[in-house]
Design an enzyme around this catalytic site. Structure first.
Site, PDB file in Angstrom:
ATOM      1  N   LYS A  56       0.832  -1.120  -0.098  1.00  0.00           N
ATOM      2  CA  LYS A  56      -0.198  -0.016  -0.118  1.00  0.00           C
ATOM      3  C   LYS A  56       0.932   1.039  -0.020  1.00  0.00           C
ATOM      4  CE  LYS A  56      -4.336  -2.266   2.076  1.00  0.00           C
ATOM      5  NZ  LYS A  56      -4.746  -1.480   3.226  1.00  0.00           N
ATOM      6  N   ILE A  57       1.925   1.389   0.610  1.00  0.00           N
ATOM      7  CA  ILE A  57       2.462   2.156   0.564  1.00  0.00           C
ATOM      8  C   ILE A  57       3.550   3.136  -0.508  1.00  0.00           C
ATOM      9  CG2 ILE A  57       4.748   4.023   2.219  1.00  0.00           C
ATOM     10  CD1 ILE A  57       3.951   2.350   4.867  1.00  0.00           C
TER      11      ILE A  57
ATOM     12  N   CYS B 158       9.452  -1.833   1.885  1.00  0.00           N
ATOM     13  CA  CYS B 158       9.416  -3.507   2.023  1.00  0.00           C
ATOM     14  C   CYS B 158       9.365  -3.996   3.706  1.00  0.00           C
ATOM     15  CB  CYS B 158      10.050  -3.873   0.889  1.00  0.00           C
ATOM     16  SG  CYS B 158      12.030  -3.772   1.648  1.00  0.00           S
ATOM     17  N   PRO B 159       8.635  -4.732   4.010  1.00  0.00           N
ATOM     18  CA  PRO B 159       9.156  -5.196   5.098  1.00  0.00           C
ATOM     19  C   PRO B 159      10.386  -5.624   5.619  1.00  0.00           C
ATOM     20  CG  PRO B 159       7.773  -7.048   4.453  1.00  0.00           C
ATOM     21  CD  PRO B 159       7.402  -5.670   2.713  1.00  0.00           C
TER      22      PRO B 159
ATOM     23  N   THR C 291      11.916   5.371   4.371  1.00  0.00           N
ATOM     24  CA  THR C 291      11.011   4.913   5.653  1.00  0.00           C
ATOM     25  C   THR C 291      10.730   3.560   5.781  1.00  0.00           C
ATOM     26  OG1 THR C 291       9.523   5.159   3.822  1.00  0.00           O
ATOM     27  CG2 THR C 291      10.877   7.512   4.634  1.00  0.00           C
ATOM     28  N   SER C 292      10.866   2.596   5.712  1.00  0.00           N
ATOM     29  CA  SER C 292      10.433   1.289   6.419  1.00  0.00           C
ATOM     30  C   SER C 292      11.556   0.873   7.326  1.00  0.00           C
ATOM     31  CB  SER C 292      10.711   0.702   4.853  1.00  0.00           C
ATOM     32  OG  SER C 292       9.428  -0.590   4.685  1.00  0.00           O
ATOM     33  N   ARG C 293      12.134   0.067   6.649  1.00  0.00           N
ATOM     34  CA  ARG C 293      12.992  -0.351   8.193  1.00  0.00           C
ATOM     35  C   ARG C 293      14.830  -0.196   8.022  1.00  0.00           C
ATOM     36  NH1 ARG C 293       9.135  -0.203  10.118  1.00  0.00           N
ATOM     37  NH2 ARG C 293       8.145  -1.468  11.610  1.00  0.00           N
TER      38      ARG C 293
ATOM     39  N   ASP D 147      15.161   7.527   7.770  1.00  0.00           N
ATOM     40  CA  ASP D 147      13.459   8.019   8.737  1.00  0.00           C
ATOM     41  C   ASP D 147      14.248   6.443   9.423  1.00  0.00           C
ATOM     42  OD1 ASP D 147      11.458   9.027   9.976  1.00  0.00           O
ATOM     43  OD2 ASP D 147      10.313   7.364   9.992  1.00  0.00           O
TER      44      ASP D 147
ATOM     45  N   GLU E 250      18.562   1.848  15.875  1.00  0.00           N
ATOM     46  CA  GLU E 250      18.194   2.441  15.949  1.00  0.00           C
ATOM     47  C   GLU E 250      17.496   2.714  17.309  1.00  0.00           C
ATOM     48  OE1 GLU E 250      13.543   3.011  15.272  1.00  0.00           O
ATOM     49  OE2 GLU E 250      14.835   3.209  12.949  1.00  0.00           O
TER      50      GLU E 250
ATOM     51  N   HIS F 253      12.089   7.911  12.383  1.00  0.00           N
ATOM     52  CA  HIS F 253      11.010   6.984  12.646  1.00  0.00           C
ATOM     53  C   HIS F 253       9.521   7.834  13.185  1.00  0.00           C
ATOM     54  CE1 HIS F 253      10.824   2.105  12.592  1.00  0.00           C
ATOM     55  NE2 HIS F 253       9.849   3.288  12.604  1.00  0.00           N
TER      56      HIS F 253
END
Length: 344
Positions: free
Chosen positions: A154-155, A202-203, A229-231, A255, A260, A292
């Site tokens: 979706k993102i 993506c995850p 901006t994911s992981r 992000d 982190e 984040h």
């Protein structure tokens, strides 16, 4: 009344969860510490805990929670790579918020890109000191450039729509491509070789861990821009650091960061950051790091609170858990749910 406790709670969490809690018959306590093996004992006597993306939910933490009576971990986020699902299976159900506001994250990704490309952060600081020079503020047109998007959930798809609005050409890569989406899917190698800007959506899984590394960075165009901006662990941070120093990468907006947990969401302005890579990245003029915050909009926070409470309500009513996830879900993509539509 069901007892629930929250870990790693910030003021904005309380604001939005307090807005919804009266509609649900829950007794809630908010804890500031992150959930881990040292703090899990605080959940003794509670039936469910609400956790966040930077909590450490490993086997030891899960065992302590289970021994203390916890039977549900409700993640108030979409990410779940910090959960040991095999340790949880058969003991503690895990639910999450799969989609709170994909627009929030996609818009933040574009905001970061525009800020870095057009040097808006530097211009802002200059003009506050009455320096109106334009030297060093030159950017480039996004129109006509090629955007490589890794991850078309979706993102990712919303971010693609935003990029199309700027007149960018789109290349897409996904381990599980949506063949009827009309997107132009290519191999990861081709995406790296042809893209002017690459954005990660993506995850984090075993397959995607450090997918951006020394080898893939060398495939990219010299001067490429990267957006994450994911992981954090999608990128090997040390490899990225060296690629920026060598000017292979022209700029990066992050992000998230793979280490982190100790830093993000905390005020460390009076302390020395003892992570040389993070400190080095922050110091670079062509890198922007945010903590984040891509999810942080009113709409997203409201949706997170509402969906989290709905997840809790489903569990305590004994009905199916629409947003449950377990190791079989994450490993095989399908889970043989019980007749109550639960993972076990």
């Amino acid at each position: 009344m069901k007892k629930i406790c929250f870990f790693d709670t910030k003021p904005y969490d309380k604001t939005y969860f307090d807005m919804y809690k009266e509609a649900f018959d829950f007794e809630i306590d908010y804890f500031e510490p992150k959930l881990n093996a040292d703090t899990a004992i605080m959940a003794r006597g509670y039936e469910a805990v609400v956790a966040f993306v930077n909590d450490t939910i490993d086997a030891k933490t899960i065992d302590i929670l289970y021994e203390g009576g916890v039977r549900l971990i409700a993640m108030r986020c979409a990410g779940y790579n910090n959960v040991d699902f095999k340790a949880a299976f058969g003991k503690v159900h895990v639910v999450r918020v799969p989609a709170y506001s994909p627009y929030a994250v996609a818009e933040h990704a574009m905001a970061l890109l525009l800020t870095l490309n057009r040097k808006i952060h530097r211009a802002y600081n200059r003009t506050r000191e009455h320096n109106f020079s334009l030297n060093g503020l030159t950017g480039f047109d996004l129109h006509g450039k090629t955007m490589g998007v890794i991850g078309t959930g979706k993102i990712g798809r919303i971010f693609i729509d935003i990029c199309k609005g700027f007149g960018m050409e789109i290349l897409a890569y996904d381990l599980y491509p949506q063949t009827e989406s009309g997107l132009h899917y290519v191999s990861l190698q081709e995406l790296c070789e042809r893209s002017d800007v690459i954005s990660l959506h993506c995850p984090l899984t075993k397959e995607t861990w450090h997918m951006i590394n020394k080898n893939t960075l060398q495939l990219m165009k010299k001067g490429v821009f990267l957006i994450n901006t994911s992981r954090g662990a999608l990128i090997n941070s040390e490899d990225l650091f060296h690629a920026i120093k060598e000017e292979q990468v022209g700029g990066a907006v992050l992000d998230v960061y793979e280490e982190e947990t100790e830093f993000f969401y905390e005020d460390l302005s009076g302390e020395i950051i003892k992570d040389d890579i993070l400190s080095g990245l922050i110091s670079m003029p062509n890198v922007i790091v945010t903590s984040h915050q891509a999810f942080l909009t009113k709409e997203a926070l409201s949706n997170i609170a509402e969906i989290t409470f709905e997840n809790l309500k489903e569990y305590f009513k004994g009905t199916g858990l629409a947003n449950e996830i377990c190791y079989r879900c994450t490993k095989f993509g399908n889970c043989d749910k019980t007749d109550k539509n639960r993972c076990f």
